[in-house]
Enzyme design. Structure first.
Site, PDB file in Angstrom:
ATOM      1  N   THR A 167      28.624  29.633  18.836  1.00  0.00           N
ATOM      2  CA  THR A 167      30.035  29.495  19.205  1.00  0.00           C
ATOM      3  C   THR A 167      30.865  28.901  18.088  1.00  0.00           C
ATOM      4  OG1 THR A 167      29.492  29.241  21.549  1.00  0.00           O
ATOM      5  CG2 THR A 167      31.606  28.358  20.831  1.00  0.00           C
ATOM      6  N   ASP A 178      24.361  35.331  18.834  1.00  0.00           N
ATOM      7  CA  ASP A 178      24.436  34.406  19.953  1.00  0.00           C
ATOM      8  C   ASP A 178      23.023  33.860  20.130  1.00  0.00           C
ATOM      9  OD1 ASP A 178      24.081  33.601  22.832  1.00  0.00           O
ATOM     10  OD2 ASP A 178      26.208  34.098  22.891  1.00  0.00           O
ATOM     11  N   SER A 179      22.879  32.550  20.236  1.00  0.00           N
ATOM     12  CA  SER A 179      21.533  31.983  20.195  1.00  0.00           C
ATOM     13  C   SER A 179      20.664  32.399  21.381  1.00  0.00           C
ATOM     14  CB  SER A 179      21.595  30.461  20.107  1.00  0.00           C
ATOM     15  OG  SER A 179      22.007  29.881  21.320  1.00  0.00           O
ATOM     16  N   SER A 180      21.255  32.918  22.443  1.00  0.00           N
ATOM     17  CA  SER A 180      20.439  33.400  23.558  1.00  0.00           C
ATOM     18  C   SER A 180      19.584  34.595  23.153  1.00  0.00           C
ATOM     19  CB  SER A 180      21.332  33.771  24.746  1.00  0.00           C
ATOM     20  OG  SER A 180      22.199  34.845  24.407  1.00  0.00           O
TER      21      SER A 180
END
Length: 330
Positions: A12, A53-55
């Site tokens: 983010t 995105d770290s997911s």
């Protein structure tokens, strides 16, 4: 002058508004970081070609971070890893266990709001991370977030709605940042052996099972009996209690007999697995599960991954799982 390397993987903090919503913008964060340069602090920025995105992170990307840290280890005084918050604690745990013999600070940070937002927490998180990475006597992987410095393999993301996103429920903070930094050096780890990082085996198949009343224990046992897993983390109740489900116990015994391991940790945020505190903890231990003490889910999965990547199997694996690794005790 202190020289740092900043590795920017996404998250983010470096996003901006697009027609599809917030998304990473290449080049934006390295440009915004320039405000932190001082006569006493210089840094280079390694921005990854694919900001994620770290997911979406996978073990191969952890290995890329490790490779880049290892290749540049001698060239810098410290390192900052900029990362999304969703899996930040997983990445910090993997780095903490894999970077064995670490004698320099590696600080992981990110933000709940992007830097382009007028109320972004990213500015303070970056400032604190850079200051922590400049401490020559800090020899571990940490998370800098919301004016706290936390041990990387003891931290968890506990809040997605406030700036206080992370805590280490069973370990003290290593520093707090106010007008002046309050360094809690009595809790810092000392440098140990030579720097001998572990290469991850990204082909390993690991799973984490969160028990709930009903069929969850049976299903977990059936999956473990199938022979597809190299190891598993079992998130049990309270102090490590589970139902004496024949399928669950058979699954633990089968995976253990195959040379793998089942690491038993608690679902609760505060506290630890204590085999024998309740009779309900005994059948799982007799089946071969290893008590994970107060390991977080993130640290448990990272510990299992790193030990299996070192080629440990059977009794040697279980012995190491039961022994504290660097960073697990304050």
């Amino acid at each position: 002058m202190t020289r740092l390397l900043v590795l920017y993987s996404g998250g983010t903090i470096g996003m901006d508004h697009t027609p599809e919503g917030l998304a990473p913008v290449p080049g934006l964060l390295p440009q915004l970081l320039q405000r932190f340069r001082t006569p006493a602090l210089d840094f280079d920025v390694l921005e990854y070609p694919q900001l994620i995105d770290s997911s979406a992170i996978v073990p191969a990307q952890w290995q890329q971070l490790l490779d880049d840290l290892i290749a540049r280890y001698a060239d810098y005084d410290g390192f900052v890893v900029i990362h999304g918050t969703d899996t930040m604690a997983y990445t910090a745990s993997v780095l903490a266990f894999a970077l064995q013999g670490l004698a320099k600070p590696v600080i992981v940070t990110g933000s709940q709001l992007p830097l382009v937002h007028p109320r972004s927490d990213g500015w303070s998180n970056l400032a604190d991370a850079l200051e922590a990475a400049s401490q020559p006597d800090l020899h571990e992987v940490c998370i800098a977030f919301n004016r706290l410095l936390l041990r990387g393999c003891r931290a968890r993301k506990l809040d997605a709605a406030s700036f206080a996103g992370f805590a280490s429920p069973n370990a003290p903070a290593l520093a707090s940042f106010g007008i002046q930094a309050q360094w809690q050096r009595q809790h810092w780890l000392a440098a140990t052996a030579d720097f001998t990082p572990v290469k991850l085996d990204v082909s390993l198949k690991l799973a984490t099972f969160f028990l709930t009343p009903g069929h969850a224990s049976t299903l977990a046992g059936q999956i473990m009996q199938a022979g597809e897993l190299d190891g598993a983390v079992l998130m049990s109740y309270g102090n490590g209690n589970t139902p004496a489900d024949p399928a669950l116990l058979a699954g633990v015994a089968a995976l253990t007999a195959q040379g793998g391991a089942v690491l038993n940790i608690s679902q609760v945020v505060h506290g630890a697995v204590e085999v024998g505190a309740y009779a309900a903890s005994q059948p799982l231990a007799r089946a071969g599960a290893v008590a994970g003490a107060d390991l977080t889910p993130e640290a448990a999965s990272a510990k299992l991954l790193v030990l299996l990547s070192q080629g440990l199997r059977g009794a040697a694996l279980r012995q190491q799982l039961a022994s504290p690794l660097r960073g697990e005790s304050s």
